[in-house]
Design a protein around this motif. Structure first.
Motif, PDB file in Angstrom:
ATOM      1  N   VAL A 146     -13.997  21.286  50.554  1.00  0.00           N
ATOM      2  CA  VAL A 146     -14.445  20.191  51.418  1.00  0.00           C
ATOM      3  C   VAL A 146     -14.100  20.502  52.875  1.00  0.00           C
ATOM      4  O   VAL A 146     -14.896  20.206  53.784  1.00  0.00           O
ATOM      5  N   CYS A 147     -12.963  21.110  53.128  1.00  0.00           N
ATOM      6  CA  CYS A 147     -12.594  21.482  54.503  1.00  0.00           C
ATOM      7  C   CYS A 147     -13.563  22.523  55.059  1.00  0.00           C
ATOM      8  O   CYS A 147     -13.936  22.458  56.236  1.00  0.00           O
ATOM      9  N   LEU A 148     -13.985  23.469  54.236  1.00  0.00           N
ATOM     10  CA  LEU A 148     -14.990  24.447  54.673  1.00  0.00           C
ATOM     11  C   LEU A 148     -16.311  23.756  54.977  1.00  0.00           C
ATOM     12  O   LEU A 148     -16.970  24.057  55.980  1.00  0.00           O
ATOM     13  N   LEU A 149     -16.698  22.830  54.127  1.00  0.00           N
ATOM     14  CA  LEU A 149     -17.914  22.049  54.352  1.00  0.00           C
ATOM     15  C   LEU A 149     -17.805  21.277  55.664  1.00  0.00           C
ATOM     16  O   LEU A 149     -18.746  21.250  56.470  1.00  0.00           O
ATOM     17  N   ALA A 150     -16.665  20.680  55.910  1.00  0.00           N
ATOM     18  CA  ALA A 150     -16.463  19.875  57.119  1.00  0.00           C
ATOM     19  C   ALA A 150     -16.602  20.709  58.385  1.00  0.00           C
ATOM     20  O   ALA A 150     -17.153  20.234  59.375  1.00  0.00           O
TER      21      ALA A 150
END
Length: 111
Positions: free
Chosen positions: A78-82
């Motif tokens: 999710v952090c990579l997506l963000a």
């Protein structure tokens, strides 16, 4: 598993889309014991309800280590997506808002 709006704060189509995106573009992997849907379900259940590890253990019937491991795996994805979704409108920060330029609390840096 019920993937309805009340628990995960999104409909089933959005949930599936998020799972596929995290798996195909951001490296989230299924394991022998748990599919990507359940991984993301653990993550969303935890953050949507503010559930403790103990509550998530009870709901998903996994150990605290397993819950913690998969929560953190989804969090990484999710952090990579963000980082791809949340970007400044001026990535070079050429234009500084007037409220900052005229505020003495902010140090002026010469360019």
């Amino acid at each position: 598993m019920d993937i309805g709006r009340p628990v995960f704060r999104m409909d089933a189509t959005t949930f599936q889309s998020l799972c596929f995106k995290l798996e195909n573009q951001y490296g989230l992997k299924a394991s022998r014991r748990m599919c990507v849907f359940e991984n993301v379900g653990i993550f969303l259940y935890t953050i949507a309800l503010g559930a403790s590890n103990r509550e998530v253990q009870e709901r998903f019937q996994h150990s605290r280590e397993t819950i913690s491991w998969y929560f953190n795996e989804v969090l990484r994805s999710v952090c990579l997506l963000a980082t791809n979704l949340i970007q400044p409108t001026d990535p070079r920060f050429v234009n500084t808002p007037r409220e900052i330029v005229n505020n003495p609390r902010y140090m002026h840096i010469s360019r």
